[in-house]
Design a protein around this motif. Structure first.
Motif, mmCIF file in Angstrom:
data_model
loop_
_atom_site.group_PDB
_atom_site.id
_atom_site.type_symbol
_atom_site.label_atom_id
_atom_site.label_comp_id
_atom_site.label_asym_id
_atom_site.label_seq_id
_atom_site.Cartn_x
_atom_site.Cartn_y
_atom_site.Cartn_z
ATOM 1 N N UNK A 140 -55.836 -1.467 63.222
ATOM 2 C CA UNK A 140 -54.912 -0.353 63.053
ATOM 3 C C UNK A 140 -54.833 0.118 61.613
ATOM 4 N N UNK A 141 -54.772 -0.818 60.671
ATOM 5 C CA UNK A 141 -54.737 -0.448 59.257
ATOM 6 C C UNK A 141 -56.041 0.232 58.854
ATOM 7 N N UNK A 142 -57.142 -0.195 59.453
ATOM 8 C CA UNK A 142 -58.432 0.444 59.187
ATOM 9 C C UNK A 142 -58.388 1.918 59.580
ATOM 10 N N UNK A 143 -57.771 2.219 60.713
ATOM 11 C CA UNK A 143 -57.632 3.618 61.122
ATOM 12 C C UNK A 143 -56.704 4.391 60.186
ATOM 13 N N UNK A 144 -55.660 3.732 59.716
ATOM 14 C CA UNK A 144 -54.765 4.378 58.759
ATOM 15 C C UNK A 144 -55.520 4.747 57.487
ATOM 16 N N UNK A 145 -56.346 3.833 56.985
ATOM 17 C CA UNK A 145 -57.115 4.102 55.769
ATOM 18 C C UNK A 145 -58.089 5.253 55.993
ATOM 19 N N UNK A 146 -58.705 5.292 57.168
ATOM 20 C CA UNK A 146 -59.608 6.413 57.476
ATOM 21 C C UNK A 146 -58.847 7.732 57.478
ATOM 22 N N UNK A 147 -57.694 7.753 58.130
ATOM 23 C CA UNK A 147 -56.946 9.002 58.265
ATOM 24 C C UNK A 147 -56.346 9.458 56.943
ATOM 25 N N UNK A 148 -55.982 8.517 56.095
ATOM 26 C CA UNK A 148 -55.446 8.853 54.775
ATOM 27 C C UNK A 148 -56.559 9.093 53.749
ATOM 28 N N UNK A 149 -57.787 8.834 54.177
ATOM 29 C CA UNK A 149 -58.958 8.970 53.298
ATOM 30 C C UNK A 149 -58.855 8.092 52.050
ATOM 31 N N UNK A 150 -58.166 6.973 52.211
ATOM 32 C CA UNK A 150 -58.025 6.043 51.083
ATOM 33 C C UNK A 150 -57.366 4.752 51.580
ATOM 34 N N UNK A 151 -57.840 3.611 51.079
ATOM 35 C CA UNK A 151 -59.020 3.459 50.229
ATOM 36 C C UNK A 151 -60.287 3.361 51.081
ATOM 37 N N UNK A 152 -61.448 3.589 50.476
ATOM 38 C CA UNK A 152 -62.704 3.407 51.220
ATOM 39 C C UNK A 152 -62.914 1.934 51.550
ATOM 40 N N UNK A 153 -63.375 1.668 52.753
ATOM 41 C CA UNK A 153 -63.562 0.295 53.208
ATOM 42 C C UNK A 153 -65.033 0.010 53.490
ATOM 43 N N UNK A 171 -39.097 -6.727 63.623
ATOM 44 C CA UNK A 171 -39.908 -5.719 62.938
ATOM 45 C C UNK A 171 -41.049 -5.295 63.866
ATOM 46 N N UNK A 172 -40.767 -4.421 64.836
ATOM 47 C CA UNK A 172 -41.808 -3.969 65.762
ATOM 48 C C UNK A 172 -42.710 -2.926 65.119
ATOM 49 N N UNK A 173 -43.671 -2.435 65.876
ATOM 50 C CA UNK A 173 -44.508 -1.323 65.435
ATOM 51 C C UNK A 173 -43.599 -0.157 65.043
ATOM 52 N N UNK A 174 -43.864 0.511 63.925
ATOM 53 C CA UNK A 174 -45.062 0.420 63.072
ATOM 54 C C UNK A 174 -44.887 -0.407 61.802
ATOM 55 N N UNK A 175 -43.790 -1.162 61.690
ATOM 56 C CA UNK A 175 -43.483 -1.818 60.419
ATOM 57 C C UNK A 175 -44.584 -2.768 59.927
ATOM 58 N N UNK A 176 -45.157 -3.652 60.781
ATOM 59 C CA UNK A 176 -46.234 -4.513 60.278
ATOM 60 C C UNK A 176 -47.442 -3.724 59.771
ATOM 61 N N UNK A 177 -47.740 -2.608 60.458
ATOM 62 C CA UNK A 177 -48.865 -1.766 60.023
ATOM 63 C C UNK A 177 -48.578 -1.131 58.671
ATOM 64 N N UNK A 178 -47.376 -0.662 58.473
ATOM 65 C CA UNK A 178 -47.015 -0.017 57.213
ATOM 66 C C UNK A 178 -47.088 -1.003 56.057
ATOM 67 N N UNK A 179 -46.610 -2.221 56.289
ATOM 68 C CA UNK A 179 -46.720 -3.254 55.256
ATOM 69 C C UNK A 179 -48.186 -3.572 54.995
ATOM 70 N N UNK A 212 -50.825 -1.703 55.393
ATOM 71 C CA UNK A 212 -51.485 -0.630 54.648
ATOM 72 C C UNK A 212 -51.028 -0.635 53.189
ATOM 73 N N UNK A 213 -49.764 -0.949 52.960
ATOM 74 C CA UNK A 213 -49.279 -1.049 51.583
ATOM 75 C C UNK A 213 -49.987 -2.139 50.805
ATOM 76 N N UNK A 214 -50.225 -3.281 51.452
ATOM 77 C CA UNK A 214 -50.949 -4.370 50.774
ATOM 78 C C UNK A 214 -52.398 -3.964 50.523
ATOM 79 N N UNK A 215 -53.004 -3.257 51.467
ATOM 80 C CA UNK A 215 -54.371 -2.766 51.252
ATOM 81 C C UNK A 215 -54.424 -1.850 50.039
ATOM 82 N N UNK A 216 -53.468 -0.956 49.905
ATOM 83 C CA UNK A 216 -53.429 -0.073 48.737
ATOM 84 C C UNK A 216 -53.250 -0.875 47.454
ATOM 85 N N UNK A 217 -52.389 -1.890 47.521
ATOM 86 C CA UNK A 217 -52.176 -2.756 46.358
ATOM 87 C C UNK A 217 -53.473 -3.469 45.982
ATOM 88 N N UNK A 218 -54.158 -4.014 46.997
ATOM 89 C CA UNK A 218 -55.408 -4.723 46.734
ATOM 90 C C UNK A 218 -56.444 -3.793 46.108
#
Length: 277
Positions: free
Chosen positions: A124-137, A80-88, A90-96
């Motif tokens: 990397x997930x922090x940048x994803x959250x910034x670019x998706x504008x969600x969730x605020x960190x 499971x190379x990039x980007x799969x760990x990042x996608x998971x 970010x999904x857990x961050x959204x769940x949290x």
């Protein structure tokens, strides 16, 4: 999800919005009326090893600093190379975020944290959250983050000496499928051209840490971009980052100092996060 006692974490499998199932381990305990920092945490292991067990040292220290922690069993390279760990991740961050009131209380500030390769994923997930504008960190916490795929900094060369086999070089090779991946800011956050909009960052390294130079270089880049950064170099931290990855009941090096850094960071950032309940 089972409720952990203050000293015993609880394992569970959660369902993401994508339908994927992910194993997580929660640490800390919320009492009625509490509002705790909620931290999504990524263990280390050079992208190719590690588990919830090897992430317990840092997760326990975060919980001891007053946080509720959700540690993620993200998928590993090379399967499971990039980007799969990042996608998971970010999904857990959204769940949290969706479950933050139950997990940590109304208005709980949300953070990302990780050690070694997990520090890279957190960034990397922090940048994803910034670019998706969600969730605020409210912030990100990076301990000995593995940020430079060139693996050629003076601190890393000093730690590896004349060894011809470097686990970090191997990890990068298996995590990044191509040179194109190495140019992606989510895969290599330290090389990102756009840093604006990221939350406050805490960077922790050891004096003899192989990751010291790349971590401090990233902290300097964030600071130059006008972002809020706290950094600390532990003089007596031995065998970082490996010491952070051992599922050992004994305290890690500098445990009290690390916990104090966490507490200070939570105290200075949680009041600034304008999170909606």
């Amino acid at each position: 999800m089972p409720t952990p006692s203050p000293d015993r974490p609880a394992d569970d499998v959660i369902a993401l919005a994508t339908g994927q199932q992910v194993a997580v381990r929660t640490y800390g305990h919320k009492k009625a009326g509490d509002c705790l920092p909620l931290v999504v945490h990524f263990h280390g292991g050079a992208f190719i090893s590690g588990s919830l067990d090897s992430g317990c040292t840092v997760a326990h220290l975060l919980a001891a600093a007053g946080a509720r922690v959700v540690s993620v069993a993200y998928p590993l390279a090379p399967e499971h190379p990039f980007p799969q760990p990042l996608e998971i991740g970010y999904g857990v961050l959204q769940w949290a975020w969706r479950h933050r009131v139950r997990l940590a209380g109304k208005g709980a500030p949300v953070y990302l944290a990780g050690e070694e390769a997990g520090g890279n994923l957190a960034a990397g997930v922090c940048m994803m959250a910034r670019d998706q504008r969600h969730p605020p960190l409210a912030g990100q916490i990076l301990l000995s983050p593995m940020l430079d795929p060139c693996v050629g900094t003076p601190s890393l060369r000093a730690a590896t000496g004349t060894a011809t086999d470097c686990k970090w070089a191997q990890g990068w090779h298996l995590f990044l499928r191509s040179a194109h991946d190495a140019q992606h800011p989510y895969a290599v956050p330290s090389a990102a051209q756009r840093l604006a909009g990221l939350p406050p960052t805490l960077v922790l390294v050891g004096q003899d840490d192989p990751m010291r130079d790349e971590a401090l270089a990233y902290a300097a880049r964030l600071e130059s971009a006008g972002l809020e950064v706290a950094r600390h170099v532990f003089d007596k931290a031995r065998q970082w980052p490996d010491a952070l990855l051992q599922p050992d009941p004994r305290p890690c090096p500098c445990a009290d100092e690390v916990q104090a850094q966490f507490q200070r960071f939570f105290a200075t950032t949680r009041c600034r996060s304008e999170l909606k309940p």
